[in-house]
Structures are given as structure tokens and as C-alpha cells.
Design a protein around this motif. Structure first.
Motif, short mmCIF file in Angstrom:
data_model
loop_
_atom_site.label_atom_id
_atom_site.label_comp_id
_atom_site.label_asym_id
_atom_site.label_seq_id
_atom_site.Cartn_x
_atom_site.Cartn_y
_atom_site.Cartn_z
N GLY A 8 0.82 -1.20 0.00
CA GLY A 8 0.00 0.00 0.00
C GLY A 8 0.85 1.25 0.00
O GLY A 8 2.08 1.20 -0.08
N ILE A 9 0.17 2.38 0.08
CA ILE A 9 0.84 3.69 0.10
C ILE A 9 0.49 4.37 1.41
O ILE A 9 -0.69 4.47 1.79
CB ILE A 9 0.39 4.55 -1.10
N ILE A 13 0.62 10.01 8.73
CA ILE A 13 1.36 9.61 9.92
C ILE A 13 1.02 10.59 11.03
O ILE A 13 1.11 11.80 10.83
CB ILE A 13 2.88 9.64 9.69
N ARG A 14 0.62 10.07 12.17
CA ARG A 14 0.42 10.90 13.36
C ARG A 14 1.24 10.32 14.50
O ARG A 14 1.48 9.12 14.54
CB ARG A 14 -1.06 10.94 13.73
N TYR A 20 3.43 5.90 16.84
CA TYR A 20 3.08 6.39 15.51
C TYR A 20 1.81 5.68 15.05
O TYR A 20 1.67 4.47 15.20
CB TYR A 20 4.21 6.12 14.52
N PHE A 21 0.91 6.46 14.48
CA PHE A 21 -0.34 5.95 13.92
C PHE A 21 -0.29 6.16 12.42
O PHE A 21 -0.17 7.28 11.95
CB PHE A 21 -1.52 6.70 14.54
N PHE A 22 -0.34 5.07 11.67
CA PHE A 22 -0.25 5.11 10.21
C PHE A 22 -1.60 4.83 9.58
O PHE A 22 -2.34 3.96 10.05
CB PHE A 22 0.72 4.05 9.69
N GLU A 23 -1.90 5.54 8.50
CA GLU A 23 -3.02 5.23 7.62
C GLU A 23 -2.43 4.83 6.28
O GLU A 23 -1.67 5.60 5.68
CB GLU A 23 -3.94 6.43 7.43
N ILE A 24 -2.76 3.61 5.83
CA ILE A 24 -2.18 3.08 4.60
C ILE A 24 -3.31 2.75 3.62
O ILE A 24 -4.30 2.10 3.99
CB ILE A 24 -1.36 1.79 4.88
N LYS A 41 7.85 8.27 5.17
CA LYS A 41 7.24 9.56 4.83
C LYS A 41 5.92 9.28 4.14
O LYS A 41 5.76 8.25 3.48
CB LYS A 41 8.15 10.34 3.88
N THR A 42 4.99 10.22 4.24
CA THR A 42 3.74 10.05 3.52
C THR A 42 4.05 9.93 2.03
O THR A 42 4.97 10.55 1.52
CB THR A 42 2.76 11.21 3.78
N GLY A 43 3.30 9.08 1.36
CA GLY A 43 3.53 8.81 -0.05
C GLY A 43 4.44 7.62 -0.29
O GLY A 43 4.58 7.16 -1.42
#
Length: 130
Positions: A8-9, A13-14, A20-24, A41-43
Motif C-alpha cells: 500500500g501507500i 502519519i500521526r 506512531y499511527f499510520f493510515e495506509i 514519509k507520507t507517499g
């Protein structure tokens, strides 16, 4: 023990309280993960990994639930032994595996080609460089 892997991409990031909380984004679906470290990094292209024992199966979803990774899949195969049942799920043309007890299989009465939800706690999802 089977390890499931999805690509995924990293969308967001929070960071708070040392976590750390990631949304993928995985082919349009959002997965969430919590980790203690971050080198991303995001992306970024990333891989998500989670064990077959970390996937729960449901026929219906209760809205009041603490699990945030809830996605639809189709049951491709069920392998039975005396205690456990291993599900092969088709998700976005990828195979994922879940391990549940025979008791849960009887209770759910799931068969091959049934539509189900698979659930994975954000704490069970590991994020790696893609």
C-alpha cells in the motif's frame, strides 16, 4: 503460521505519546497500524504484514467495535483439522489467511464462496518499507 502481506501507500502519519499511527491505502481501502518507530514519509510504498492468527472473521459487523481494520473478502478455501480451520480469503485479488477454531467455524456456518468481513487490530499490523 502463515504471514499475510499487502502492499500500500502511506497516506498519513500521526504521533502521540511515543506511538506512531499510520493510515495506509491498499487499493482504495484504508488500513491502520500502530508502531513505536517511524522511518517513513507520507507517499511511501509500504508493506503490511499480519499473522493468520491475528485475523478474525465475521458475517456481520457491529458498529460499536474497537477494531478499525474491517474489510470484505470472499472465502476461497477452508482447511479443517480437529481443532482449527484455516481460511483462504480472496481480498482485492490477493490471498489472505485466517486461522480460527472449529467451534467458531460451526458457530458462523461459513462455506466456500461466502462473503465475509475480516478484522485485524491496528496493533497487529506491522509496516515495512515497500
Amino acid at each position: 503460521m502463515m504471514i499475510n502481506e499487502l502492499e500500500g501507500i502511506l497516506q498519513d502519519i500521526r504521533y502521540a505519546n511515543g506511538v506512531y499511527f499510520f493510515e495506509i491505502n491498499v487499493d482504495g481501502d484504508i488500513f491502520f497500524a500502530l508502531q513505536l518507530h517511524n522511518g517513513y514519509k507520507t507517499g511511501s510504498n509500504v508493506k503490511l504484514r499480519f499473522r493468520e492468527g491475528d485475523i478474525s472473521i465475521a458475517k456481520e459487523i457491529c458498529p460499536e467495535i474497537s477494531i478499525s481494520n474491517i474489510h470484505k473478502a470472499i472465502v476461497k478455501n477452508i482447511e479443517n483439522d480437529s481443532l482449527l480451520a484455516r481460511f483462504e480469503l480472496s481480498y482485492k485479488e490477493k490471498s489472505l489467511y485466517s486461522l480460527i477454531t472449529q467451534r467458531s467455524l460451526r458457530k458462523l456456518n461459513i462455506k466456500i464462496n461466502d462473503g465475509v468481513y475480516f478484522l485485524v487490530k491496528a496493533l497487529s499490523v506491522e509496516v515495512f518499507c515497500g
